[in-house]
Design a protein around this motif. Structure first.
Motif, PDB file in Angstrom:
ATOM      1  N   ARG A  24       0.826  -1.218   0.000  1.00 30.01           N
ATOM      2  CA  ARG A  24       0.000   0.000   0.000  1.00 30.01           C
ATOM      3  C   ARG A  24       0.854   1.259   0.000  1.00 30.01           C
ATOM      4  O   ARG A  24       0.499   2.262  -0.610  1.00 30.01           O
ATOM      5  CB  ARG A  24      -0.952  -0.035   1.191  1.00 30.01           C
ATOM      6  N   LEU A  25       1.991   1.191   0.694  1.00 28.83           N
ATOM      7  CA  LEU A  25       2.902   2.339   0.686  1.00 28.83           C
ATOM      8  C   LEU A  25       3.463   2.581  -0.713  1.00 28.83           C
ATOM      9  O   LEU A  25       3.594   3.724  -1.153  1.00 28.83           O
ATOM     10  CB  LEU A  25       4.038   2.111   1.686  1.00 28.83           C
ATOM     11  N   ARG A  26       3.789   1.493  -1.416  1.00 28.60           N
ATOM     12  CA  ARG A  26       4.272   1.636  -2.797  1.00 28.60           C
ATOM     13  C   ARG A  26       3.192   2.241  -3.691  1.00 28.60           C
ATOM     14  O   ARG A  26       3.489   3.066  -4.567  1.00 28.60           O
ATOM     15  CB  ARG A  26       4.728   0.276  -3.350  1.00 28.60           C
ATOM     16  N   GLN A  27       1.948   1.824  -3.478  1.00 20.28           N
ATOM     17  CA  GLN A  27       0.846   2.382  -4.266  1.00 20.28           C
ATOM     18  C   GLN A  27       0.684   3.873  -4.000  1.00 20.28           C
ATOM     19  O   GLN A  27       0.447   4.662  -4.923  1.00 20.28           O
ATOM     20  CB  GLN A  27      -0.466   1.646  -3.924  1.00 20.28           C
ATOM     21  N   GLU A  28       0.828   4.254  -2.729  1.00 24.87           N
ATOM     22  CA  GLU A  28       0.738   5.674  -2.395  1.00 24.87           C
ATOM     23  C   GLU A  28       1.861   6.462  -3.071  1.00 24.87           C
ATOM     24  O   GLU A  28       1.660   7.576  -3.537  1.00 24.87           O
ATOM     25  CB  GLU A  28       0.797   5.871  -0.876  1.00 24.87           C
ATOM     26  N   CYS A  29       3.054   5.867  -3.120  1.00 21.43           N
ATOM     27  CA  CYS A  29       4.182   6.534  -3.797  1.00 21.43           C
ATOM     28  C   CYS A  29       3.892   6.713  -5.280  1.00 21.43           C
ATOM     29  O   CYS A  29       4.208   7.760  -5.863  1.00 21.43           O
ATOM     30  CB  CYS A  29       5.470   5.727  -3.603  1.00 21.43           C
ATOM     31  N   GLN A  85       9.155  10.199   2.986  1.00 23.87           N
ATOM     32  CA  GLN A  85       8.737   9.730   4.309  1.00 23.87           C
ATOM     33  C   GLN A  85       8.022   8.381   4.222  1.00 23.87           C
ATOM     34  O   GLN A  85       8.177   7.538   5.111  1.00 23.87           O
ATOM     35  CB  GLN A  85       7.853  10.786   4.967  1.00 23.87           C
ATOM     36  N   LEU A  86       7.239   8.173   3.164  1.00 17.20           N
ATOM     37  CA  LEU A  86       6.590   6.872   2.971  1.00 17.20           C
ATOM     38  C   LEU A  86       7.635   5.779   2.789  1.00 17.20           C
ATOM     39  O   LEU A  86       7.509   4.683   3.348  1.00 17.20           O
ATOM     40  CB  LEU A  86       5.659   6.922   1.754  1.00 17.20           C
ATOM     41  N   ASN A  87       8.658   6.068   2.002  1.00 18.57           N
ATOM     42  CA  ASN A  87       9.736   5.092   1.811  1.00 18.57           C
ATOM     43  C   ASN A  87      10.464   4.810   3.125  1.00 18.57           C
ATOM     44  O   ASN A  87      10.890   3.675   3.386  1.00 18.57           O
ATOM     45  CB  ASN A  87      10.729   5.598   0.762  1.00 18.57           C
ATOM     46  N   SER A  88      10.596   5.845   3.952  1.00 22.79           N
ATOM     47  CA  SER A  88      11.254   5.676   5.248  1.00 22.79           C
ATOM     48  C   SER A  88      10.424   4.774   6.163  1.00 22.79           C
ATOM     49  O   SER A  88      10.970   3.928   6.880  1.00 22.79           O
ATOM     50  CB  SER A  88      11.476   7.043   5.904  1.00 22.79           C
ATOM     51  N   ILE A  89       9.096   4.943   6.131  1.00 21.43           N
ATOM     52  CA  ILE A  89       8.220   4.076   6.923  1.00 21.43           C
ATOM     53  C   ILE A  89       8.415   2.620   6.505  1.00 21.43           C
ATOM     54  O   ILE A  89       8.547   1.720   7.345  1.00 21.43           O
ATOM     55  CB  ILE A  89       6.739   4.478   6.739  1.00 21.43           C
ATOM     56  N   SER A  90       8.424   2.384   5.190  1.00 19.10           N
ATOM     57  CA  SER A  90       8.589   1.027   4.679  1.00 19.10           C
ATOM     58  C   SER A  90       9.905   0.418   5.155  1.00 19.10           C
ATOM     59  O   SER A  90       9.957  -0.756   5.548  1.00 19.10           O
ATOM     60  CB  SER A  90       8.534   1.046   3.143  1.00 19.10           C
ATOM     61  N   MET A  91      10.962   1.207   5.143  1.00 13.72           N
ATOM     62  CA  MET A  91      12.273   0.719   5.580  1.00 13.72           C
ATOM     63  C   MET A  91      12.247   0.344   7.058  1.00 13.72           C
ATOM     64  O   MET A  91      12.731  -0.728   7.455  1.00 13.72           O
ATOM     65  CB  MET A  91      13.336   1.783   5.323  1.00 13.72           C
ATOM     66  N   HIS A  92      11.681   1.221   7.878  1.00 13.98           N
ATOM     67  CA  HIS A  92      11.633   0.949   9.319  1.00 13.98           C
ATOM     68  C   HIS A  92      10.736  -0.247   9.635  1.00 13.98           C
ATOM     69  O   HIS A  92      11.020  -1.011  10.573  1.00 13.98           O
ATOM     70  CB  HIS A  92      11.129   2.186  10.066  1.00 13.98           C
ATOM     71  N   LEU A  93       9.670  -0.431   8.859  1.00 14.31           N
ATOM     72  CA  LEU A  93       8.812  -1.594   9.078  1.00 14.31           C
ATOM     73  C   LEU A  93       9.571  -2.880   8.784  1.00 14.31           C
ATOM     74  O   LEU A  93       9.401  -3.887   9.481  1.00 14.31           O
ATOM     75  CB  LEU A  93       7.567  -1.504   8.178  1.00 14.31           C
ATOM     76  N   LEU A 119       3.033  12.930   8.714  1.00 16.03           N
ATOM     77  CA  LEU A 119       2.251  12.799   7.494  1.00 16.03           C
ATOM     78  C   LEU A 119       0.763  13.019   7.736  1.00 16.03           C
ATOM     79  O   LEU A 119       0.033  13.418   6.832  1.00 16.03           O
ATOM     80  CB  LEU A 119       2.487  11.420   6.865  1.00 16.03           C
ATOM     81  N   MET A 120       0.306  12.772   8.958  1.00 15.21           N
ATOM     82  CA  MET A 120      -1.100  13.020   9.278  1.00 15.21           C
ATOM     83  C   MET A 120      -1.424  14.509   9.221  1.00 15.21           C
ATOM     84  O   MET A 120      -2.582  14.900   9.097  1.00 15.21           O
ATOM     85  CB  MET A 120      -1.438  12.447  10.661  1.00 15.21           C
ATOM     86  N   LYS A 121      -0.387  15.353   9.318  1.00 14.71           N
ATOM     87  CA  LYS A 121      -0.586  16.802   9.255  1.00 14.71           C
ATOM     88  C   LYS A 121      -0.568  17.324   7.810  1.00 14.71           C
ATOM     89  O   LYS A 121      -0.913  18.471   7.560  1.00 14.71           O
ATOM     90  CB  LYS A 121       0.508  17.512  10.057  1.00 14.71           C
ATOM     91  N   ALA A 122      -0.117  16.470   6.879  1.00 18.67           N
ATOM     92  CA  ALA A 122      -0.034  16.887   5.479  1.00 18.67           C
ATOM     93  C   ALA A 122      -1.391  16.739   4.816  1.00 18.67           C
ATOM     94  O   ALA A 122      -1.992  15.666   4.888  1.00 18.67           O
ATOM     95  CB  ALA A 122       1.012  16.050   4.738  1.00 18.67           C
ATOM     96  N   PRO A 123      -1.901  17.782   4.172  1.00 18.41           N
ATOM     97  CA  PRO A 123      -3.237  17.717   3.555  1.00 18.41           C
ATOM     98  C   PRO A 123      -3.392  16.543   2.599  1.00 18.41           C
ATOM     99  O   PRO A 123      -4.444  15.901   2.568  1.00 18.41           O
ATOM    100  CB  PRO A 123      -3.345  19.052   2.807  1.00 18.41           C
ATOM    101  N   GLU A 124      -2.331  16.243   1.821  1.00 19.48           N
ATOM    102  CA  GLU A 124      -2.434  15.193   0.804  1.00 19.48           C
ATOM    103  C   GLU A 124      -2.448  13.787   1.411  1.00 19.48           C
ATOM    104  O   GLU A 124      -2.915  12.845   0.763  1.00 19.48           O
ATOM    105  CB  GLU A 124      -1.258  15.283  -0.183  1.00 19.48           C
ATOM    106  N   MET A 125      -1.939  13.634   2.634  1.00 18.81           N
ATOM    107  CA  MET A 125      -1.752  12.307   3.214  1.00 18.81           C
ATOM    108  C   MET A 125      -2.598  12.051   4.444  1.00 18.81           C
ATOM    109  O   MET A 125      -2.559  10.942   4.994  1.00 18.81           O
ATOM    110  CB  MET A 125      -0.268  12.115   3.585  1.00 18.81           C
TER     111      MET A 125
END
Length: 224
Positions: A24-29, A85-93, A119-125
């Protein structure tokens, strides 16, 4: 019945959760990349409109369009940051699952929690991250984040001042040469058709305003 089914349904193991989240993170990217391409493609049309407005000596419209370019470029920069930041989440997971193989369960990650919170503060995310927040909290990766504040810094006075400074740079880069040639060209054109000048300018002004609003609407759509 639903509660009973949820109890009987086997819980996904850490590896399954990771694969699902990373997919799902890849799809968001990919969605972010598509949005960036749409914005940049629309910007080319806006740049053309700026040059045309400059040739007409309509610097009011040119400046308004340049402001939209500045806003769009800021949106693109923010989208690139979101993607990183999405890629960073994936790495840490991935690191969390490696640890889970030893301890048998997913452990909390302060770094993932920090990034999700940002990312919850970002309008797009915001909407997407709220969903991840719920799932990761349930899986024990992060603690529950309660944050309804979407980042609206783009509309603050300080940011508006910064945008005003960038507008002139954009105008110079896109229409600087055209603008420098305007006075003489405009005088010659007005001498050719003096009788029609006033009416033509009024009619053109209406058309320009409609075109400007249409361009703004298109940019707002691709930025959203």
């Amino acid at each position: 019945m639903e509660k009973v089914m949820n109890i009987l349904k086997p819980k996904p193991n850490p590896q399954q959760l990771l694969r699902d989240w990373q997919r799902r993170l890849r799809q968001e990217c990919r969605n972010i990349e598509r949005q960036i391409r749409d914005i940049q493609r629309e910007e080319k049309s806006v740049q053309k409109a700026i040059r045309e407005a400059a040739k007409r000596n309509d610097m009011g419209s040119a400046k308004a369009l340049a402001r939209e370019v500045v806003r769009s470029r800021r949106t693109v920069n923010r989208l690139y940051e979101n993607k990183a930041q999405l890629n960073s989440i994936s790495m840490h997971l991935g690191e969390s699952v490696a640890i889970a193989r030893t301890v048998g369960h997913l452990s909390k990650s302060a770094e993932v929690m920090k990034i999700v919170n940002n990312l919850m503060k970002a309008p797009e995310m915001a909407v997407t991250m709220q969903e991840f927040n719920k799932e990761m909290t349930k899986a024990g990766v992060i603690e529950e984040i309660v944050n309804d504040a979407v980042d609206s810094a783009l509309d603050s006075d300080d940011i508006e001042d910064e945008i005003d400074e960038e507008v002139d740079k954009v105008l110079t880069a896109i229409a600087g040469e055209t603008a420098a040639q305007l006075p003489e060209a405009v005088r010659k054109e007005r001498l050719k058709q003096p009788a029609q000048a006033t009416q033509d300018e009024e009619d053109e002004g209406v058309d320009d305003e409609e075109e400007l609003e249409e361009i703004r609407a298109r940019l707002a759509k691709v930025r959203s």
